[in-house]
Design a protein around this motif. Structure first.
Motif, mmCIF file in Angstrom:
data_model
loop_
_atom_site.group_PDB
_atom_site.id
_atom_site.type_symbol
_atom_site.label_atom_id
_atom_site.label_comp_id
_atom_site.label_asym_id
_atom_site.label_seq_id
_atom_site.Cartn_x
_atom_site.Cartn_y
_atom_site.Cartn_z
ATOM 1 N N VAL A 21 0.825 -1.216 0.000
ATOM 2 C CA VAL A 21 0.000 0.000 0.000
ATOM 3 C C VAL A 21 0.862 1.271 0.000
ATOM 4 O O VAL A 21 0.344 2.374 0.125
ATOM 5 C CB VAL A 21 -0.969 0.019 1.210
ATOM 6 N N GLY A 24 5.554 3.109 3.182
ATOM 7 C CA GLY A 24 6.948 3.522 3.403
ATOM 8 C C GLY A 24 7.533 3.070 4.730
ATOM 9 O O GLY A 24 8.681 3.433 5.043
ATOM 10 N N SER A 25 6.807 2.277 5.492
ATOM 11 C CA SER A 25 7.339 1.810 6.782
ATOM 12 C C SER A 25 8.636 1.021 6.600
ATOM 13 O O SER A 25 9.547 1.098 7.430
ATOM 14 C CB SER A 25 6.329 0.910 7.494
ATOM 15 N N VAL A 59 10.524 2.927 -2.198
ATOM 16 C CA VAL A 59 9.215 2.408 -2.612
ATOM 17 C C VAL A 59 8.681 3.306 -3.727
ATOM 18 O O VAL A 59 8.268 4.439 -3.490
ATOM 19 C CB VAL A 59 8.230 2.378 -1.421
ATOM 20 N N CYS A 159 6.152 -4.285 8.018
ATOM 21 C CA CYS A 159 5.151 -4.097 6.957
ATOM 22 C C CYS A 159 3.748 -4.442 7.479
ATOM 23 O O CYS A 159 3.493 -5.576 7.881
ATOM 24 C CB CYS A 159 5.500 -4.970 5.754
ATOM 25 N N PRO A 160 2.831 -3.471 7.443
ATOM 26 C CA PRO A 160 1.497 -3.715 8.020
ATOM 27 C C PRO A 160 0.635 -4.644 7.180
ATOM 28 O O PRO A 160 -0.379 -5.153 7.666
ATOM 29 C CB PRO A 160 0.885 -2.305 8.076
HETATM 30 S S1 SF4 Z 1 5.941 -1.461 4.648
HETATM 31 FE FE1 SF4 Z 1 4.844 -2.954 3.351
HETATM 32 S S2 SF4 Z 1 2.989 -1.864 2.607
HETATM 33 FE FE2 SF4 Z 1 4.395 -0.294 3.442
HETATM 34 S S3 SF4 Z 1 5.572 0.384 1.606
HETATM 35 FE FE3 SF4 Z 1 6.809 -1.225 2.579
HETATM 36 S S4 SF4 Z 1 6.220 -3.106 1.528
HETATM 37 FE FE4 SF4 Z 1 4.608 -1.567 1.047
#
Ligand code: SF4
Ligand code: SF4
Length: 268
Positions: A21, A24-25, A59, A159-160
Motif C-alpha cells: 500500500v 513507506g514503513s 518504494v 510491513c502492516p
Molecule cells: S511497509 Fe509494506 S505496505 Fe508499506 S511500503 Fe513497505 S512493503 Fe509496502
C-alpha cells in the motif's frame, strides 16, 4: 581469483507486490536500523523514488491501467542479493562477499573505491557517497547481522500488510509458485527465480514486471561467469594504478575509521 561458493541458496524474501500500500514503513525501518538519515536530493517514496547512498530501500509509485481501469502499484526496491553476485565477482579487493546465509555483504574496510561493482551490477544497486570527504560504496546488506541471528531483515517485520515473507529461498519459491498458480490475477513469472542466475529476493505481481520498472532483459546466466572475463583486464589496471593504490592506503585506513563509526550493520 578464488570465490567462496555456497551450495545452499540461503535465506531470502518473497515480495508480493499486490499487497503493498506504499506506506513507506519498510524504508523508514531500514533508515533507522542502518542510521542512514534523510536524503534531501532523492526521495525514498513516490513516483521519483530511487535508491541512493542514504536510501538502501525505496518504494516507487506507479499509476497504471489494468483491464481499462486505473490501478496504483508500489514497488519496494533494494539489493536483490544475487546467488552469483556480479558485484562480488567484479571486486578484486573482496569488499563484496556473499555470505552462507544469503546476504551479499559490502565490507567498507576492504574497498579501494574503484567502483567496478557499480558497473557490474545488472540492477544498478550500489551507490557512491559522492558528497563525502572519504566516500564509500553503499547498499542494502539484507540486515546480515540480524539474518545471522535467525531474524528477518528490519524492513520485513514492520510491513502492516505482510507484503514480505522471509525464509529459505527454496521454500519461498515453492510458496510463490503455489500462489501464482492458484490465483489467475498473478503474472506467471517469479522475478528473481532465474534473473542474473537467481536472486535471494523474489517478487510476484499482477502487473507485468516491465511496467513496474524491473529489468526484464537481464540474462538468466550467472553474471559471475562473464564478469571474470571482465576481470581479466584488472591486472593491467592494478599495475597502472599501483602508485595510486599505495597512496590510497592512508585514505582507506581513514575510511575504515569513519565506517566503524557510521555503520551499524556492516561487519568489519
Ligand atoms: S511497509 Fe509494506 S505496505 Fe508499506 S511500503 Fe513497505 S512493503 Fe509496502
Ligand atoms: S543486486 Fe547488484 S549489488 Fe545486489 S548482489 Fe546483485 S550484483 Fe550485487
Amino acid at each position: 581469483m578464488a570465490y567462496v561458493k555456497f551450495d545452499t541458496p540461503g535465506k531470502g524474501v518473497l515480495v508480493d507486490l499486490t499487497k503493498c500500500v506504499g506506506c513507506g514503513s519498510c524504508s523508514l525501518a531500514c533508515k533507522l536500523w542502518n542510521d542512514l538519515g534523510h536524503d534531501d536530493e532523492v526521495p525514498d517514496q513516490g513516483p521519483d523514488a530511487k535508491l541512493s547512498d542514504k536510501n538502501w530501500t525505496a518504494v516507487k509509485f506507479f499509476a497504471l491501467e489494468k483491464d481499462n481501469e486505473p490501478v496504483y502499484r508500489f514497488v519496494k526496491n533494494q539489493c536483490l542479493h544475487c546467488q552469483h553476485p556480479a558485484c562480488e565477482s567484479a571486486c578484486f579487493s573482496r569488499a563484496f562477499q556473499r555470505t552462507e546465509n544469503g546476504p551479499v555483504v559490502y565490507y567498507p574496510h576492504l574497498c579501494v573505491g574503484c567502483r567496478y561493482c557499480m558497473l557490474a551490477c545488472p540492477f544498478d544497486v550500489p551507490k557512491f557517497q559522492w558528497d563525502k570527504s572519504f566516500p564509500l560504496v553503499t547498499k542494502c546488506q539484507m540486515c546480515s547481522s540480524r539474518v545471522d541471528k535467525g531474524e528477518a531483515p528490519a524492513c520485513v517485520g514492520v510491513c502492516p500488510t505482510n507484503v514480505m515473507t522471509y525464509g529459505d529461498r527454496d521454500e519461498l519459491l515453492a510458496m510463490a509458485r503455489k500462489t501464482i498458480e492458484s490465483d489467475d490475477k498473478y503474472i506467471k513469472h517469479i522475478y528473481g527465480e532465474h534473473e542474473a542466475g537467481g536472486t535471494n529476493w523474489l517478487y510476484i505481481s499482477d502487473i507485468p514486471f516491465e511496467k513496474l520498472g524491473f529489468r526484464t532483459d537481464v540474462t538468466t546466466r550467472p553474471i559471475q561467469e562473464y564478469s571474470h572475463e571482465f576481470l581479466k583486464y584488472t591486472p593491467p589496471v592494478i599495475v597502472a594504478w599501483g602508485g595510486l593504490l599505495s597512496a590510497m592506503y592512508v585514505y582507506t585506513k581513514r575510511r575504515k575509521e569513519v565506517a566503524g563509526k557510521d555503520k551499524k550493520d556492516v561487519p568489519m
